[in-house]
Design an enzyme around this catalytic site. Structure first.
Site: not given
Ligand SMILES: [Zn+2]
Ligand SMILES: [Zn+2]
Length: 389
Positions: A81, A138-139, A178, A360
């Site tokens: 997305d 995902e956003e 990590r 972003h």
């Molecule tokens: Zn993002």
């Molecule tokens: Zn992302």
């Protein structure tokens, strides 16, 4: 082995797919065009199974190794997305949709996992099953959670799962990872404070909601400073404050909105409890009332130690020993791959995007020079994790 030769040879083609996704960004679960192209390509590459509509618009491709898929099963995940941002670039493949752009590089993530699918379906130089997971939303939509709830892990027998995200500021060909918390849990709160409105010249007859709300904002900052162990991490940000409309009226209500970021469940519980206690107590002192709506969002993205060490080894094989930072500090941003890592052991790595605008940002662009590294990482996770006998 650095970048795989065959992968390097495929990189221009993969960049073309990426630029096509970039021009046609889609939001949240409405990734119909992207998911359609993903499914079509997976079929064309000769995947053993291609399933659509998992977690609404998610797509899964299954590739079996040389011995028909006997052995282990590893899941690799990409997100599809884009974001509701107006792109501010002069790229020849700039977004064709006003107010939408691939500003987080999910166009690159999708194209790279497709590239890995093409390579793996062609070579099948492993014993086991590769499950290629393309998720929507995902956003902020929790598409990873939707796929998990749709039975992703059980249905495809996924035993381990891996994710990656491009990262501006990390050189091309380098990686960062990590063990333990890699990204934060992200929660939201809405607070409605109700005092007693009235004439601005007669404050003694009112409960000044605006003043109470300013005390609340101040007091909330004491949680991280005074309640959270200084060796732990937390963010409490009030990001919206709305009260009053004019010069001579003390408002009846004030509303606050904000976010809480934490790296452990214990600190998360503490912040939630303290926010409620602090807001109620501060309001009570002033004779106001509060309604607090605290909503838990994405959980902590927790890298499992054994799989993290494995992913770092494979990344070092692809990029070179000096190219992998295995102690990168966690980020307080959030990632819904966390839902998959709650279900199965696995790890999540950052892939260098070079010196580009941050994710972003309206000038951001996924760096196609990262493609051979990302695709080689995916391919070698499958080949090294499930070696052909
Ligand atoms: Zn993002
Ligand atoms: Zn992302």
């Amino acid at each position: 082995m650095p970048v795989i030769n065959r992968v390097a040879a495929l990189s221009d083609e993969i960049a073309e797919w990426r630029r096509d996704f970039h021009q046609n960004p889609e939001l949240l679960f409405d990734v119909h065009r992207t998911a359609g192209i993903v499914a079509e390509k997976l079929r064309a590459f000769g995947c053993d199974e291609v399933v659509t509509g998992i977690g609404r618009t998610g797509v899964v491709g299954v590739i079996k190794g040389k011995r028909g898929g006997s052995g282990r099963t590893i899941g690799l995940r990409a997100d599809m997305d884009a974001l509701p941002i107006e792109e501010d670039t002069d790229l020849p493949y700039k977004s064709k949709v006003p107010g939408r752009m691939h500003a987080c590089g999910h166009d690159g993530h999708t194209a790279m996992l497709l590239g890995a699918a093409k390579y793996l379906a062609e070579t099948r130089n492993f014993d086991g099953t590769a499950v290629l997971i393309f998720q929507p939303a995902e956003e902020g939509g929790g598409g990873g959670d939707a796929m998990v709830k749709d039975g992703l892990m059980e249905r495809f027998g996924v035993q381990e799962v891996y994710g990656l995200h491009n990262m501006p500021g990390i050189p091309i060909g380098s990686f960062a990872i990590r063990p333990g918390p890699m990204m934060a849990a992200a929660d939201r709160f809405d607070i409605v404070i109700e005092g007693k409105g009235g004439h601005a010249a007669r404050p003694h007859e009112c409960v000044d909601t605006l003043l109470v709300a300013t005390h609340v904002v101040n007091a909330l900052q004491s949680i991280v400073a005074r309640n959270v162990d200084p060796l732990e991490s937390a963010v409490v940000s009030v990001c919206s404050f709305k009260a009053g409309d004019t010069y001579n009226v003390i408002p009846q209500t004030a509303t606050l909105m904000g976010t809480v970021r934490t790296l452990t469940e214990a600190v998360r519980d503490l912040c939630e409890a303290r926010i409620k206690a602090v807001v109620e107590a501060v309001c009570a002192v002033h004779g106001a009332r509060a309604q607090i709506d605290y909503r838990r969002g994405y959980p902590v993205t927790f890298n499992h130690p054994e799989q993290t060490a494995f992913m770092a080894r494979v990344a070092a094989e692809v990029g070179g020993d000096q190219a992998v930072d295995t102690g990168v500090p966690p980020l307080m941003g959030a990632e819904d791959f966390s839902y998959m890592l709650e279900q199965r052991p696995g790890a999540y790595i950052f892939l260098g995007n070079g010196d580009t605008a941050g994710v972003h940002h309206p000038k951001y662009d996924f760096n196609d020079a990262a493609i051979p590294y990302g695709v080689s990482l995916w391919a070698r996770i499958v080949e090294t994790g499930m070696p052909a006998r």
